[in-house]
Design a protein around this motif. Structure first.
Motif, short mmCIF file in Angstrom:
data_model
loop_
_atom_site.label_atom_id
_atom_site.label_comp_id
_atom_site.label_asym_id
_atom_site.label_seq_id
_atom_site.Cartn_x
_atom_site.Cartn_y
_atom_site.Cartn_z
N ILE A 7 0.83 -1.20 0.00
CA ILE A 7 0.00 0.00 0.00
C ILE A 7 0.87 1.25 0.00
CG2 ILE A 7 -1.67 1.34 1.34
CD1 ILE A 7 -2.85 -1.31 2.30
N PHE A 11 1.05 4.10 -2.88
CA PHE A 11 0.81 5.52 -2.63
C PHE A 11 1.96 6.36 -3.17
CE2 PHE A 11 1.10 9.38 -0.09
CZ PHE A 11 -0.21 9.85 -0.12
N TYR A 22 -6.65 7.56 -1.88
CA TYR A 22 -6.02 6.94 -0.72
C TYR A 22 -6.22 7.78 0.54
CZ TYR A 22 -3.53 2.95 -2.72
OH TYR A 22 -3.21 1.74 -3.27
#
Length: 293
Positions: A7, A11, A22
């Motif tokens: 993740i 990002f 996000y």
């Protein structure tokens, strides 16, 4: 690689459009987790993170929490609220990016949210119908920002057509008009503040599109915000090493001219057949150019 690392990497490498999504998800999870922890602790009057993120219409409360004019546009309380908004943000954001840049998308999102929040506060302090509600009225959600993105795209390219299930091809200006009418007639309903904020976002999007028609390269006065979204970017956390080029000036200039020609060809292709028609290599070349700007 763990899920958390995946993740984080996503990002870092994602576009500003992706990072907006996000951030909304992150704030939603933070609010939900804090609420669950405080609820199961047995405290009936438990602390809610929403109190520090939602924008109040009562001016004394707003003065003491001015940051809420920004935080509210990234905040959602329930799953259906955030799911609907993020789907709309992704969909209309993709349409917006056919005509404008990632930085302009971020600026439009923020200006639309600010316009929606300010109009919400003004309405509940100036319109007699809502004045008595101002003491307890608060607002959260990204919908005013999404309205700005939608109306900016619809104003700039009103005849751009998209395909809708059951309706077929529909021009963007008609979708924006339907949203506008729904918000106008819904002011008499239970969520008047939210629909008023939508109108503020729509107005901001309209004005932004007019400005971009005059100068398509403007950053809309919020270019500094990109730095906040890129604060965790791997490129900014690494030392930059510049190597002396071994090619001659003539070779270097020839390479530069060829690269610029390739970019112009890609932009012409987008104008003629849309972003989806680009090959993987062309998208990567365009992405590299965007990172240099």
């Amino acid at each position: 690689m763990s899920i958390g690392q995946e993740i984080k990497q996503s990002f870092k490498q994602g576009s500003l459009h992706t990072k907006l999504i996000y951030v909304n998800i992150g704030v939603f999870l933070a609010v939900s987790i804090v609420n669950v922890i405080m609820l199961i602790s047995g405290n009936r009057d438990y602390f809610s993170l929403l109190e520090w993120l939602q924008v109040p219409s009562y001016l004394p409360h707003l003065i003491s929490t001015p940051w809420t004019l920004v935080t509210y546009m990234f905040t959602h309380e329930n799953l259906f609220h955030i799911l609907f908004n993020l789907l709309a943000l992704y969909w209309f954001g993709q349409i917006f990016l056919r005509f404008f840049t990632q930085k302009q998308l971020l600026s439009t999102y923020l200006w639309g949210g600010l316009a929606g929040g300010i109009l919400f506060v003004l309405a509940f302090n100036a319109i007699p119908l809502f004045v008595e509600m101002k003491y307890l009225s608060v607002m959260i959600g990204a919908s005013a920002s999404i309205m700005a993105i939608t109306f900016a795209a619809a104003t700039y390219a009103p005849n751009h057509t998209i395909y809708l299930l059951f309706f077929g091809e529909v021009r963007l200006k008609y979708i924006a008009l339907v949203y506008l009418i729904i918000d106008l007639i819904s002011i008499a309903g239970t969520n008047a503040g939210g629909h008023i904020a939508h109108l503020g976002g729509a107005l901001a999007g309209y004005l932004i599109a007019l400005k971009l028609k005059q100068n398509s390269t403007t950053n809309l006065g919020l270019g500094w915000v990109e730095g906040i979204f890129n604060v965790f970017s791997s490129e900014r956390n690494k030392m930059k090493v510049v190597h002396k080029r071994n090619m001659s000036d003539m070779e270097y200039n020839a390479t530069k001219v060829k690269r610029e020609s390739n970019i112009n060809d890609i932009l012409d292709k987008i104008n003629k057949t849309g972003y989806e028609s680009l090959t993987k290599e062309e998208r990567e070349e365009l992405f590299k150019l965007g990172n240099k700007n």
